[in-house]
Design an enzyme around this catalytic site. Structure first.
Site, PDB file in Angstrom:
ATOM      1  N   ALA A  62       1.407 -19.062  28.554  1.00  0.00           N
ATOM      2  CA  ALA A  62       1.502 -17.624  29.253  1.00  0.00           C
ATOM      3  C   ALA A  62       2.376 -16.951  28.736  1.00  0.00           C
ATOM      4  O   ALA A  62       3.159 -17.151  27.670  1.00  0.00           O
ATOM      5  CB  ALA A  62       2.066 -18.518  30.534  1.00  0.00           C
TER       6      ALA A  62
ATOM      7  N   ASP B 255      -6.909 -23.949  26.902  1.00  0.00           N
ATOM      8  CA  ASP B 255      -7.122 -24.242  25.575  1.00  0.00           C
ATOM      9  C   ASP B 255      -8.384 -24.054  25.035  1.00  0.00           C
ATOM     10  O   ASP B 255      -9.402 -24.722  25.169  1.00  0.00           O
ATOM     11  CB  ASP B 255      -6.970 -25.841  25.480  1.00  0.00           C
ATOM     12  N   LEU B 256      -8.359 -23.130  23.993  1.00  0.00           N
ATOM     13  CA  LEU B 256      -9.686 -22.808  23.427  1.00  0.00           C
ATOM     14  C   LEU B 256     -10.409 -23.497  22.562  1.00  0.00           C
ATOM     15  O   LEU B 256     -11.505 -23.683  22.627  1.00  0.00           O
ATOM     16  CB  LEU B 256      -9.244 -21.366  22.447  1.00  0.00           C
TER      17      LEU B 256
ATOM     18  N   SER C  54      -6.512 -12.538   6.931  1.00  0.00           N
ATOM     19  CA  SER C  54      -4.971 -12.384   6.194  1.00  0.00           C
ATOM     20  C   SER C  54      -5.070 -11.895   4.820  1.00  0.00           C
ATOM     21  O   SER C  54      -5.962 -12.450   3.898  1.00  0.00           O
ATOM     22  CB  SER C  54      -4.134 -13.882   6.216  1.00  0.00           C
TER      23      SER C  54
ATOM     24  N   HIS D 179      -3.636 -13.359   2.656  1.00  0.00           N
ATOM     25  CA  HIS D 179      -3.403 -14.624   2.083  1.00  0.00           C
ATOM     26  C   HIS D 179      -4.593 -15.281   1.420  1.00  0.00           C
ATOM     27  O   HIS D 179      -4.738 -16.216   0.745  1.00  0.00           O
ATOM     28  CB  HIS D 179      -2.777 -15.398   2.938  1.00  0.00           C
TER      29      HIS D 179
ATOM     30  N   TYR E  66      -4.014 -22.216   4.556  1.00  0.00           N
ATOM     31  CA  TYR E  66      -3.950 -20.941   5.444  1.00  0.00           C
ATOM     32  C   TYR E  66      -5.013 -19.867   5.016  1.00  0.00           C
ATOM     33  O   TYR E  66      -5.854 -19.584   5.689  1.00  0.00           O
ATOM     34  CB  TYR E  66      -2.489 -20.744   5.637  1.00  0.00           C
TER      35      TYR E  66
ATOM     36  N   LYS F 209      -8.779 -18.654   6.047  1.00  0.00           N
ATOM     37  CA  LYS F 209      -9.222 -17.251   6.308  1.00  0.00           C
ATOM     38  C   LYS F 209     -10.408 -17.027   5.632  1.00  0.00           C
ATOM     39  O   LYS F 209     -11.355 -16.167   5.893  1.00  0.00           O
ATOM     40  CB  LYS F 209      -8.172 -16.378   6.297  1.00  0.00           C
TER      41      LYS F 209
ATOM     42  N   SER G 298       1.704  -7.564   6.414  1.00  0.00           N
ATOM     43  CA  SER G 298       3.008  -7.990   7.211  1.00  0.00           C
ATOM     44  C   SER G 298       3.238  -7.113   8.555  1.00  0.00           C
ATOM     45  O   SER G 298       3.609  -6.210   8.478  1.00  0.00           O
ATOM     46  CB  SER G 298       4.214  -7.940   6.346  1.00  0.00           C
TER      47      SER G 298
ATOM     48  N   ARG H  73       8.876  -6.400  -0.532  1.00  0.00           N
ATOM     49  CA  ARG H  73       7.425  -6.706  -0.419  1.00  0.00           C
ATOM     50  C   ARG H  73       6.817  -5.756   0.651  1.00  0.00           C
ATOM     51  O   ARG H  73       5.745  -5.227   0.638  1.00  0.00           O
ATOM     52  CB  ARG H  73       7.150  -7.909  -0.221  1.00  0.00           C
TER      53      ARG H  73
HETATM   54  C1  15L Z   1       0.582 -13.518   7.185  1.00  0.00           C
HETATM   55  O1  15L Z   1      -0.707 -13.917   7.194  1.00  0.00           O
HETATM   56  C2  15L Z   1       1.125 -14.712   7.888  1.00  0.00           C
HETATM   57  O2  15L Z   1       0.768 -14.850   9.274  1.00  0.00           O
HETATM   58  C3  15L Z   1       2.764 -13.704   8.480  1.00  0.00           C
HETATM   59  O3  15L Z   1       3.539 -14.592   8.997  1.00  0.00           O
HETATM   60  C4  15L Z   1       3.320 -13.168   7.111  1.00  0.00           C
HETATM   61  O4  15L Z   1       3.548 -13.938   6.452  1.00  0.00           O
HETATM   62  C5  15L Z   1       2.274 -12.112   6.377  1.00  0.00           C
HETATM   63  O5  15L Z   1       0.918 -12.928   6.448  1.00  0.00           O
HETATM   64  C6  15L Z   1       2.750 -11.510   5.060  1.00  0.00           C
HETATM   65  O6  15L Z   1       2.020 -11.728   4.287  1.00  0.00           O
HETATM   66  O7  15L Z   1       3.570 -10.694   5.226  1.00  0.00           O
END
Ligand code: 15L
Length: 256
Positions: free
Chosen positions: A34, A47-48, A108, A110, A133, A137, A162, A171
């Protein structure tokens, strides 16, 4: 538009629920926890991952889904795939069943995190995940591509940088996405008439950006914030060894 935001009680979801409603969208949220927010009455707590009935009820009648729900940090591989691909699959299947034609998928930076730093990284650069992670993605983006080609669902995959109230590290001077620009970016994805399948970097108009915003601008994103306003304060502190390591690859600390 009628919009469902999954992961609505999370860091980004909370900002989007309020922000998208303020721009005139009729927004509802879904989350496993919530939220004590003014819009709590528009949040379904379910819960998806397991609750088919709640997912169907939440998706039915919407024009678009903003899919944020996921574990936003490194985990072991199976958990990452379940989080970034498995949940997205459940959402896309529900969208297909209910004829919902547009998804905004929270990817992301990343996904390309192990790319060496360079002046401007095009969106078409090859996937170079820096973690499970990031790998999740990349696969999530692939799933959106499949549902676009197979079922005609328009998709925007946001390689979010970020997301913070304000930048706090060196960064971040390149990777920051402000709260206001996050709302503007998602709103552009919701409204773009010819979205098709699109992958965009999610950052503000940072003077020191190294991710190319061209594909985001094509779909109508007009960022207004720039991390440079915090540069003097951030650079007044000498760089740490971690700052120097984080300079090597665009994924920063995830590559350490
Ligand atoms: C992301 O994808 C993360 O979820 C977040 O916690 C940050 O670390 C961000 O990237 C980032 O690269 O700053």
């Amino acid at each position: 538009m009628e919009v469902l935001v999954t992961g609505a009680a999370g860091r980004i979801g909370r900002v989007l629920l309020g922000g998208l409603a303020a721009t005139g969208h009729d927004v509802r949220g879904l989350d496993s926890v919530a939220a004590d927010e003014p819009w709590a009455d528009r949040l379904v707590v379910a819960d998806l991952a397991t609750d088919d009935a709640a997912l169907d009820a939440a998706v039915a009648g919407t024009d678009a889904v903003v899919h944020l729900a996921a574990i936003a940090e490194e985990t072991e591989l199976g958990t990452a795939l379940a989080s970034h691909v498995g949940l997205a699959h459940r959402v896309l299947e529900a969208m297909r069943r209910h004829g919902v034609g547009r998804i905004v998928y929270a990817s992301s930076n990343h996904a390309v995190g192990f790319t060496p730093r360079q002046p401007m990284l095009p969106i078409g650069t090859r996937a170079r995940p820096d973690t499970f992670y990031g790998l999740g993605k990349v696969a999530g983006e692939g799933l959106c591509s499949l549902y676009h080609d197979r079922h005609g669902i328009a998709a925007a995959c946001l390689r979010i940088g970020s997301f913070r109230e304000r930048p706090t590290t060196r960064r971040h001077l390149s990777t920051w996405l402000s709260h206001g620009d996050a709302v503007r970016l998602v709103d552009a994805c919701l409204q773009a008439p010819d979205l098709g399948f699109s992958v965009v970097y999610g950052i503000s108009a940072n003077t020191r950006a190294w991710w190319d915003l061209t594909s985001a601008r094509v779909i109508g994103y007009r960022p207004e914030d720039d991390a440079e306003a915090w540069a003097a304060a951030i650079e007044a502190v000498a760089p740490t060894q971690d700052d120097e390591l984080d300079d090597r690859y665009v994924g920063g600390e995830f590559t350490r």
